[in-house]
Design an enzyme around this catalytic site. Sequence first.
Site, mmCIF file in Angstrom:
data_model
loop_
_atom_site.group_PDB
_atom_site.id
_atom_site.type_symbol
_atom_site.label_atom_id
_atom_site.label_comp_id
_atom_site.label_asym_id
_atom_site.label_seq_id
_atom_site.Cartn_x
_atom_site.Cartn_y
_atom_site.Cartn_z
ATOM 1 C CG ASP A 1 -1.835 1.120 1.257
ATOM 2 O OD1 ASP A 1 -1.830 2.090 0.745
ATOM 3 O OD2 ASP A 1 -2.670 1.043 2.306
ATOM 4 C CD GLU B 1 26.044 9.290 6.734
ATOM 5 O OE1 GLU B 1 26.183 7.955 7.011
ATOM 6 O OE2 GLU B 1 25.246 9.707 7.371
ATOM 7 C CB CYS C 1 22.769 12.274 9.998
ATOM 8 S SG CYS C 1 22.501 10.883 8.891
ATOM 9 C CB THR D 1 14.365 5.963 4.140
ATOM 10 O OG1 THR D 1 15.397 5.187 4.472
ATOM 11 C CG2 THR D 1 13.402 5.698 5.145
ATOM 12 C CB SER E 1 18.025 3.381 13.637
ATOM 13 O OG SER E 1 16.965 3.483 12.631
ATOM 14 C CG HIS F 1 18.512 13.516 11.136
ATOM 15 N ND1 HIS F 1 19.115 13.770 9.817
ATOM 16 C CD2 HIS F 1 18.553 12.267 11.210
ATOM 17 C CE1 HIS F 1 19.318 12.678 9.196
ATOM 18 N NE2 HIS F 1 19.183 11.759 10.134
ATOM 19 C CE LYS G 1 6.143 6.836 15.026
ATOM 20 N NZ LYS G 1 6.797 5.483 14.763
ATOM 21 C CG ASN H 1 18.319 10.371 5.662
ATOM 22 O OD1 ASN H 1 18.622 11.465 5.898
ATOM 23 N ND2 ASN H 1 18.646 9.112 6.228
ATOM 24 C CB SER I 1 23.407 6.331 13.139
ATOM 25 O OG SER I 1 22.230 6.290 12.970
#
Length: 387
Positions: free
Chosen positions: A30, A80, A112, A153, A202, A234, A243, A273, A305
Site C-alpha cells: 500500500d 558520510e 548525519c 528512505t 535506530s 534531522h 515522533k 534522507n 547514528s
Amino acid sequence: MTAIGIDKIGFYSPAYYLDLASLAARDGIDPQKYHQGIGQERFAMPPHDEDCVSLAANAAAAILTPEDIAAIDTLLLATESGIDQSKAAAVYVHRLLGLRPNCRAIELKHACYSATAGLQLACAYVAANPKRKVLLIASDISRYDMHSAAEATQGSAAVAMLISANPRIAALEGNAGCHTHDVMDFWRPNHRHTPLVDGKLSTLIYLQASEAAWRDYQAQGGADFASFAQFCYHLPFSKMGIKAHQRLCKINDIAEDSGKIAAGMIYNRDIGNSYTAALYLSLCSALDHRDDLSGELVGMLSYGSGCVAEFFALRIQDGYINQRRKNEHAALLANRQALSLAQYEDFWHRQEYSQHDNLDLPNYAGGKYRFAGIENNERRYTLREKA
Ligand code: HMG
C-alpha cells in the site's frame, strides 16, 4: 556580543527522483505506508555522474559571489558519502569553486551529525576571528540495499552555508545540549557501499538521544520549549521528526503544535534522507515556507547514528526574507525528472563501485559541475556539458 551564524544558505539536489508510489507498486504494498506511515512522497536519486563532491560544489556555487570566494579562509565539508579514505573531498570542492590557496579544506565525518559539528567549529572560529568567513557544506547520498525496509528512505542533497559575523539569516544563540552513546544502530564498514542498519533500534535510539540532548540543553541554561517558534529535526523521513517533536512536547508538558514543524518538512518529503544535509534542508524548508520568522527562535535537533545528538537554537535575523532562495529552490525541484523503475535501478548500480581505475561517465547530471569519471585512479570533475 557580536552575532555569529549563517549569512547565506542554499541547497542543491539531483535532477532525478523516484516516486514512492512506483516502489510500492513494484513490491505490491500500500503506497500509504510511505505517504502516511513514514511521511514521504518521493526521493532524489543521483545519476552516475553525481557524487558528494559535485553535489557540494553545485550547492555552494549557487550561493557564492566572487567577493565571498575571495573572503573564505576555511572550507568544511561534512559527508558520510566519502570517496577516498585519505584525500579530503573538500579539496576537490576547493578547486572547483576557485577558493584561495591560503584557505584550509577539511572533510568531517560523524554519520548525519557532522554538519552540526562543523557549524559549531565554524562559529567558534569566527567568534575568535570576526573578519573571517567559513564555507560549510553538508553533502550526501543516502543509499540502502534494494528490497530492504530502508530502501524507501533513500535520497540526496547538499546544503551550503556561509558562516560569518553579523549574519543575515540566523545567529547561533546560547549553549548547545549534547548526548553521545556508543551504539550499533546504523554504520557502514569500509568494505561496504551500503550501510548496515537496525531500523527499529535506530528509531528508538534517535528518540532517546533527542530527549537526552534536550535535557542537556536545559541543564546548560537553554530557552524554554514554548519560546521556540519553529523546530527543525534531522529527518531521515518526516514521520521521525513528528515522533521526536511529540516526545519533546510530552516531556515539556506542552500541547503538540504541528504548525511549528510542518513547514520544515516540505522539502524533505520530496527529497528523502540526505544524511548530513537533512537538518539544514529542513531549515531551508522552514525559512522558505513560514510566513515570517524574523526575530524568532528556531530549535534545531541534530542526530547522527552511532550516535551523537545535539539540540541548539538559532535566532532568525530581521531581513532574512531578502536572503532566502525560495524561488531558486522551487525551480530546482520543479525541473526534476521522474525515473522509471528501470532507470532507478540503473542509477542505483553505480558504475564507480565495480570499476575503479578508469571510467568515463556519460552526462546525466543537471548541475554546474559533474563527476566525469576516473582516469588512472584519479577522479575527474568538470563543468557539465550543456544540452
Ligand atoms: P518498516 O519496518 O518496513 O516500516 O521500515 P514499519 O512497518 O515500521 O512501518 C512504518 C510506519 O508505516 C509505521 O508507522 C506503520 O504503522 C505505518 P508507526 O507505527 O511507526 O507510526 N504503516 C502504514 N501507514 C498507513 N498505511 C499503511 C501502512 N503500513 C504501515 N498501509 C524503518 C521503517 C524506519 C525501519 C525503515 O525505513 C528503515 O530501516 N530506515 C532506515 C533507518 C532510519 O531511517 N532510521 C531513522 C532513525 S536513525 C537516523 O535518523 C540516522 C540516519 O539518518 C543515518 C545517519 O545518522 O547517518 C538513518
